[in-house]
Design an enzyme around this catalytic site. Structure first.
Site, PDB file in Angstrom:
ATOM      1  N   CYS A   2      -3.199 -40.717  86.242  1.00  0.00           N
ATOM      2  CA  CYS A   2      -3.117 -41.466  85.004  1.00  0.00           C
ATOM      3  C   CYS A   2      -2.974 -40.499  83.823  1.00  0.00           C
ATOM      4  O   CYS A   2      -3.632 -39.471  83.772  1.00  0.00           O
ATOM      5  CB  CYS A   2      -4.323 -42.361  84.731  1.00  0.00           C
ATOM      6  SG  CYS A   2      -4.570 -43.628  85.960  1.00  0.00           S
ATOM      7  N   ARG A  27       1.580 -37.325  86.139  1.00  0.00           N
ATOM      8  CA  ARG A  27       0.174 -37.629  86.428  1.00  0.00           C
ATOM      9  C   ARG A  27      -0.007 -38.988  87.099  1.00  0.00           C
ATOM     10  O   ARG A  27      -1.094 -39.314  87.581  1.00  0.00           O
ATOM     11  CB  ARG A  27      -0.649 -37.616  85.130  1.00  0.00           C
ATOM     12  CG  ARG A  27      -0.641 -36.297  84.421  1.00  0.00           C
ATOM     13  CD  ARG A  27      -1.515 -36.386  83.192  1.00  0.00           C
ATOM     14  NE  ARG A  27      -2.893 -36.564  83.581  1.00  0.00           N
ATOM     15  CZ  ARG A  27      -3.757 -35.585  83.772  1.00  0.00           C
ATOM     16  NH1 ARG A  27      -3.393 -34.346  83.597  1.00  0.00           N
ATOM     17  NH2 ARG A  27      -4.988 -35.834  84.126  1.00  0.00           N
ATOM     18  N   TRP A  74      -1.774 -44.466  87.729  1.00  0.00           N
ATOM     19  CA  TRP A  74      -1.828 -44.242  89.175  1.00  0.00           C
ATOM     20  C   TRP A  74      -2.926 -45.195  89.645  1.00  0.00           C
ATOM     21  O   TRP A  74      -4.094 -45.001  89.341  1.00  0.00           O
ATOM     22  CB  TRP A  74      -2.196 -42.781  89.479  1.00  0.00           C
ATOM     23  CG  TRP A  74      -2.150 -42.451  90.922  1.00  0.00           C
ATOM     24  CD1 TRP A  74      -1.066 -42.012  91.637  1.00  0.00           C
ATOM     25  CD2 TRP A  74      -3.250 -42.480  91.849  1.00  0.00           C
ATOM     26  NE1 TRP A  74      -1.416 -41.795  92.941  1.00  0.00           N
ATOM     27  CE2 TRP A  74      -2.752 -42.078  93.103  1.00  0.00           C
ATOM     28  CE3 TRP A  74      -4.601 -42.831  91.753  1.00  0.00           C
ATOM     29  CZ2 TRP A  74      -3.551 -42.005  94.242  1.00  0.00           C
ATOM     30  CZ3 TRP A  74      -5.393 -42.759  92.884  1.00  0.00           C
ATOM     31  CH2 TRP A  74      -4.872 -42.345  94.113  1.00  0.00           C
ATOM     32  N   ASN A 100      -8.470 -43.422  82.085  1.00  0.00           N
ATOM     33  CA  ASN A 100      -8.186 -42.625  83.271  1.00  0.00           C
ATOM     34  C   ASN A 100      -9.536 -42.364  83.932  1.00  0.00           C
ATOM     35  O   ASN A 100     -10.459 -41.914  83.263  1.00  0.00           O
ATOM     36  CB  ASN A 100      -7.516 -41.312  82.824  1.00  0.00           C
ATOM     37  CG  ASN A 100      -7.334 -40.310  83.940  1.00  0.00           C
ATOM     38  OD1 ASN A 100      -7.412 -40.665  85.119  1.00  0.00           O
ATOM     39  ND2 ASN A 100      -7.077 -39.064  83.576  1.00  0.00           N
ATOM     40  N   GLY A 101      -9.671 -42.670  85.226  1.00  0.00           N
ATOM     41  CA  GLY A 101     -10.950 -42.465  85.906  1.00  0.00           C
ATOM     42  C   GLY A 101     -11.357 -43.726  86.639  1.00  0.00           C
ATOM     43  O   GLY A 101     -10.536 -44.637  86.819  1.00  0.00           O
ATOM     44  N   GLU A 490       0.783 -25.249 104.879  1.00  0.00           N
ATOM     45  CA  GLU A 490       1.412 -25.495 103.581  1.00  0.00           C
ATOM     46  C   GLU A 490       2.842 -26.022 103.763  1.00  0.00           C
ATOM     47  O   GLU A 490       3.266 -26.947 103.061  1.00  0.00           O
ATOM     48  CB  GLU A 490       1.390 -24.204 102.748  1.00  0.00           C
ATOM     49  CG  GLU A 490       2.100 -24.256 101.412  1.00  0.00           C
ATOM     50  CD  GLU A 490       1.548 -25.298 100.441  1.00  0.00           C
ATOM     51  OE1 GLU A 490       0.505 -25.903 100.708  1.00  0.00           O
ATOM     52  OE2 GLU A 490       2.212 -25.512  99.405  1.00  0.00           O
ATOM     53  N   LYS A 494       4.097 -29.573 102.376  1.00  0.00           N
ATOM     54  CA  LYS A 494       5.236 -29.672 101.450  1.00  0.00           C
ATOM     55  C   LYS A 494       6.244 -30.681 101.982  1.00  0.00           C
ATOM     56  O   LYS A 494       6.715 -31.544 101.266  1.00  0.00           O
ATOM     57  CB  LYS A 494       5.916 -28.316 101.362  1.00  0.00           C
ATOM     58  CG  LYS A 494       5.945 -27.430 100.226  1.00  0.00           C
ATOM     59  CD  LYS A 494       5.228 -27.482  98.972  1.00  0.00           C
ATOM     60  CE  LYS A 494       4.046 -28.332  98.743  1.00  0.00           C
ATOM     61  NZ  LYS A 494       2.940 -27.736  98.076  1.00  0.00           N
ATOM     62  N   GLU A 497       4.852 -34.386 101.914  1.00  0.00           N
ATOM     63  CA  GLU A 497       4.607 -35.031 100.623  1.00  0.00           C
ATOM     64  C   GLU A 497       5.885 -35.384  99.871  1.00  0.00           C
ATOM     65  O   GLU A 497       5.912 -36.374  99.142  1.00  0.00           O
ATOM     66  CB  GLU A 497       3.611 -34.257  99.752  1.00  0.00           C
ATOM     67  CG  GLU A 497       4.075 -32.966  99.162  1.00  0.00           C
ATOM     68  CD  GLU A 497       3.001 -32.308  98.287  1.00  0.00           C
ATOM     69  OE1 GLU A 497       2.130 -32.976  97.734  1.00  0.00           O
ATOM     70  OE2 GLU A 497       3.057 -31.070  98.171  1.00  0.00           O
ATOM     71  N   HIS A 513      -2.690 -26.726 123.418  1.00  0.00           N
ATOM     72  CA  HIS A 513      -3.893 -27.541 123.624  1.00  0.00           C
ATOM     73  C   HIS A 513      -3.724 -28.965 123.139  1.00  0.00           C
ATOM     74  O   HIS A 513      -4.707 -29.640 122.872  1.00  0.00           O
ATOM     75  CB  HIS A 513      -5.084 -26.863 122.926  1.00  0.00           C
ATOM     76  CG  HIS A 513      -5.319 -25.477 123.420  1.00  0.00           C
ATOM     77  ND1 HIS A 513      -5.923 -25.201 124.635  1.00  0.00           N
ATOM     78  CD2 HIS A 513      -4.958 -24.282 122.898  1.00  0.00           C
ATOM     79  CE1 HIS A 513      -5.955 -23.898 124.820  1.00  0.00           C
ATOM     80  NE2 HIS A 513      -5.375 -23.315 123.785  1.00  0.00           N
ATOM     81  N   LYS A 612      -0.070 -35.627  90.205  1.00  0.00           N
ATOM     82  CA  LYS A 612      -0.228 -34.174  90.120  1.00  0.00           C
ATOM     83  C   LYS A 612      -1.687 -33.747  90.090  1.00  0.00           C
ATOM     84  O   LYS A 612      -2.084 -32.799  90.737  1.00  0.00           O
ATOM     85  CB  LYS A 612       0.493 -33.683  88.859  1.00  0.00           C
ATOM     86  CG  LYS A 612       0.458 -32.178  88.660  1.00  0.00           C
ATOM     87  CD  LYS A 612       1.307 -31.499  89.695  1.00  0.00           C
ATOM     88  CE  LYS A 612       1.301 -29.992  89.563  1.00  0.00           C
ATOM     89  NZ  LYS A 612       1.788 -29.355  90.790  1.00  0.00           N
TER      90      LYS A 612
HETATM   91  O1  M6R Z   1      -4.857 -28.934  90.832  1.00  0.00           O
HETATM   92  P1  M6R Z   1      -5.382 -28.546  92.162  1.00  0.00           P
HETATM   93  O2  M6R Z   1      -4.851 -27.235  92.637  1.00  0.00           O
HETATM   94  O3  M6R Z   1      -6.868 -28.586  92.248  1.00  0.00           O
HETATM   95  O4  M6R Z   1      -4.823 -29.652  93.145  1.00  0.00           O
HETATM   96  C1  M6R Z   1      -5.201 -29.718  94.488  1.00  0.00           C
HETATM   97  C2  M6R Z   1      -4.296 -30.635  95.270  1.00  0.00           C
HETATM   98  O5  M6R Z   1      -4.384 -31.938  94.785  1.00  0.00           O
HETATM   99  C3  M6R Z   1      -2.830 -30.179  95.210  1.00  0.00           C
HETATM  100  O6  M6R Z   1      -2.686 -28.882  95.653  1.00  0.00           O
HETATM  101  C4  M6R Z   1      -1.936 -31.111  96.084  1.00  0.00           C
HETATM  102  O7  M6R Z   1      -2.261 -30.954  97.422  1.00  0.00           O
HETATM  103  C5  M6R Z   1      -0.456 -30.811  95.811  1.00  0.00           C
HETATM  104  N1  M6R Z   1       0.276 -32.032  95.654  1.00  0.00           N
HETATM  105  C6  M6R Z   1       0.205 -30.068  96.890  1.00  0.00           C
HETATM  106  O8  M6R Z   1       1.556 -29.838  96.684  1.00  0.00           O
END
Ligand code: M6R
Length: 617
Positions: A2, A27, A74, A100-101, A490, A494, A497, A513, A612
């Site tokens: 948000c 956001r 969001w 927001n929250g 990672e 990537k 997502e 395994h 984000k």
């Molecule tokens: O702002 P932060 O680094 O604390 O965020 C952590 C995760 O939310 C963030 O890395 C998320 O996994 C990303 N979308 C990954 O690309």
């Protein structure tokens, strides 16, 4: 999660708010709305979908008001719909609110307010708070010590909130006042020339001013056309510090790139240069950190380090574990922040707690940090956002200086976290057993990184070509050993997502395994290898996949002796010191995921369901 923008000044609020929302859209982007104080009252518009939908809606309206609040959502409580979008107006029409929250006790509030005659149109927790403010405004509000009745009502209502909030509010009787407050969700005040803005982060206000006040938890700000005043729940009128933000406007714009993600991938040489700038000792054998707040002597007392974070930053913690144990010989543990904060883990007395967070606002990471502080542990943060809550609350910290990261998928922030992790390993290692010569080697290797990343980026077309041939698969495995295991995690994160392809990351040898059952010609594997002691083991794991007709993309260091014809596709990165190999191996999979997502027509910068900065639990 948000985004909030509020404006009071001389310009047309509608225009300022829309521009701010566009910059904050990363956001949250399931719906958007705004309320402008126009002539004698609020003009409220809200639309599900992107900010562009809202822009079309308000484009049809003649709105000249210069006071307004807005929101990009969001969803947490209540589905994605026009009625659940913010702002929410109290049922008596007095108060309008964006939030927001999460208000955890909104059910109790709602039951109480129903008995008082207030009604509800949405399924949101926010509407309960707008009605509660209206209730206090009508029933008990009175001006106190120069603070308006509206301000006193907001302050009173917030005392009853359990949960988290960043809010901006207007009152129909107060055309000259906007109120903001925060607890657990970020909110900043931009102090411009004859204008003020409230925003969830700097990107929304940077075109207006670089002077900002980072509100603290429990603070509430009253903003009128010529001044602002900050209070807390216990004190009316407290001092405020105005900070200067050193972002450039271009930093938060796409420029000639089709997506922020691609721009940010290509910014990595510069981001890494910035993470290292001025942080090596004059003799070139170790690193220095200004904000560390821990003397070498204190650091020598540390027996153990706990790293805790979320998502991509958690993967950075896993690389840090590998590097610190290898070069500094201190035992390291890594925990998901969301688990750590509730697990009540017994920690050794001399444990240092480190959090890594791009945004510095992730609620689980903040919760873990607070829990560690409450228990009396020394805490440090690696963060990209100057002035963020975590950066301010940790005992010490290291800023990444990677510049704003707008793409939801973290790229340059991750690699700059890995650079800082390597520098921490170097610094702590040099305080312990690492020799001067080994320190010098590591520093030289780190200095070569930007150039080596540039060489990987030159393979963009080659990687794009591979992506085209693999974009139709529904499942992927990512496999690597040692420091390449977190890179496999990672890579799989990537890909999933931004392209919505199912992908899993495993240590390569673990494949046997269980995950090997997935291998078939329909499930390609991405392997990572460098020229190290486990290289031949990785080659054996690849053979096992090939024996089961699995396609293999191998991301490997230049000097690896890969058997002719073994893999279907290869992406090569330059050789280098062990500390920089995970960084070099990351860039190819960022590009691979990016091009696969583009090939599948996905909205790379705003992937579905994600936001984000995750400021709700
Ligand atoms: O702002 P932060 O680094 O604390 O965020 C952590 C995760 O939310 C963030 O890395 C998320 O996994 C990303 N979308 C990954 O690309």
């Amino acid at each position: 999660m948000c985004g909030i923008v509020g404006y009071i000044g001389n310009q047309t609020a509608k225009t300022v708010l829309l521009e701010g929302l566009r910059r904050l859209e990363y956001r949250g982007y399931d719906s958007a709305g705004m309320a402008v104080y126009d002539r004698d009252g609020f003009n409220v518009s809200k639309k599900s979908g992107r900010v562009a939908n809202l822009a079309m809606e308000v484009g049809k309206r003649e709105l000249e008001g210069s006071l307004g609040i807005s929101h990009t959502r969001w969803a947490t409580h209540g589905g994605v719909s026009d009625s659940n979008a913010h702002p929410h107006v109290s049922s008596d029409g007095k108060i309008v609110l964006v939030h927001n929250g999460v208000i955890e006790n909104f059910g109790d509030m709602k039951r109480f307010l129903l008995t008082k005659g207030y009604t509800f149109e949405s399924e949101t927790d926010t509407e309960a708070l707008s009605n509660l403010i209206a209730y206090h405004y009508e029933k008990e509000g009175r001006p106190t010590n120069g603070f308006s009745r509206f301000f006193m009502a907001v302050r009173k209502a917030l005392r009853h909130v359990e949960g988290t909030y960043g809010i901006a509010a207007l009152c129909v009787d107060c055309p000259e006042e906007m109120i903001g407050a925060r607890k657990g969700s970020p909110l900043i005040l931009g102090v411009g020339q004859d204008e003020f803005l409230l925003a969830s982060d700097v990107s929304a206000i940077i075109t207006h001013t670089s002077n900002v006040v980072y509100l603290n938890d429990d603070e509430i700000v009253s903003v009128t056309r010529d001044k602002f005043q900050i209070s807390t729940s216990s004190e009316l009128g407290v001092d405020a510090i105005i900070d200067t933000v050193n972002w450039k406007i271009e930093d938060s714009e796409k420029g000639d790139y089709p997506h922020f993600m691609l721009k940010e991938i290509f910014e990595q040489p510069a981001a890494i240069e910035n993470a290292m700038r001025g942080r090596f000792s004059d003799d070139g054998s170790t690193a220095n950190f200004g904000g560390w707040n821990l003397s070498p002597h204190e650091l020598r007392q540390i027996d153990r380090i706990l790293f805790t974070s979320c998502g991509t930053a958690w993967h950075a913690c896993l690389v840090a574990e590998h590097l610190i144990e290898r070069f500094a010989r201190i035992p390291v543990e890594v925990e998901y922040a969301s688990e750590f904060r509730y697990r009540n883990a017994p920690l050794d007395k001399n444990t240092l707690v480190f959090v890594i967070t791009q945004s510095g606002e992730t609620i689980d990471t903040l919760g873990a940090l607070r829990e560690a502080k409450r228990k009396g542990y020394r805490t440090l943060a690696i963060s990209n956002v100057v002035g963020s809550t975590i950066a301010r609350e940790a005992d010490g910290g290291i800023y990444q200086h990677a510049g704003p990261e707008i793409g939801v998928a973290s790229t340059k922030a991750f690699t700059s976290q890995l650079v800082i992790a390597a520098m921490v390993a170097l610094y702590v290692g040099r305080l312990r057993d690492m020799s001067f010569a080994s320190g010098v080697k590591m520093v030289e290797a780190l200095k070569e990184l930007p150039d080596k990343i540039g060489r990987v980026l030159k393979q963009n077309d080659h990687i794009k070509d591979i992506a085209r041939r693999y974009a139709h698969y529904a499942d992927f495995l990512f496999l690597g050993r040692q420091s390449m295991f977190p890179i496999a995690l990672e890579g799989s994160l990537k890909l999933k997502e931004i392209s919505y392809i199912h992908a899993e990351g495993y240590p390569a040898a673990e494949m046997k395994h269980g995950p090997i059952a997935l291998i078939s010609e329909d499930c390609p594997s991405v392997f990572f290898a460098s020229n190290d002691e486990v290289f031949h083991k990785v080659i054996s794991n690849i053979q096992e996949v090939k024996a089961r007709k699995g396609k293999v993309i191998l991301v490997h260091a230049e000097s690896c002796d890969v058997p002719e014809g073994l893999v279907d596709d290869a992406i090569i990165f330059p050789d280098g010191h062990e500390a920089i190999i995970p960084i070099l191996a990351t860039v190819p999979v960022q590009l691979l995921s990016y091009h696969i997502a583009v090939e599948r027509g996905c909205d790379v910068d705003k992937p579905r369901n994600l936001a984000k900065s995750v400021t709700v639990e």
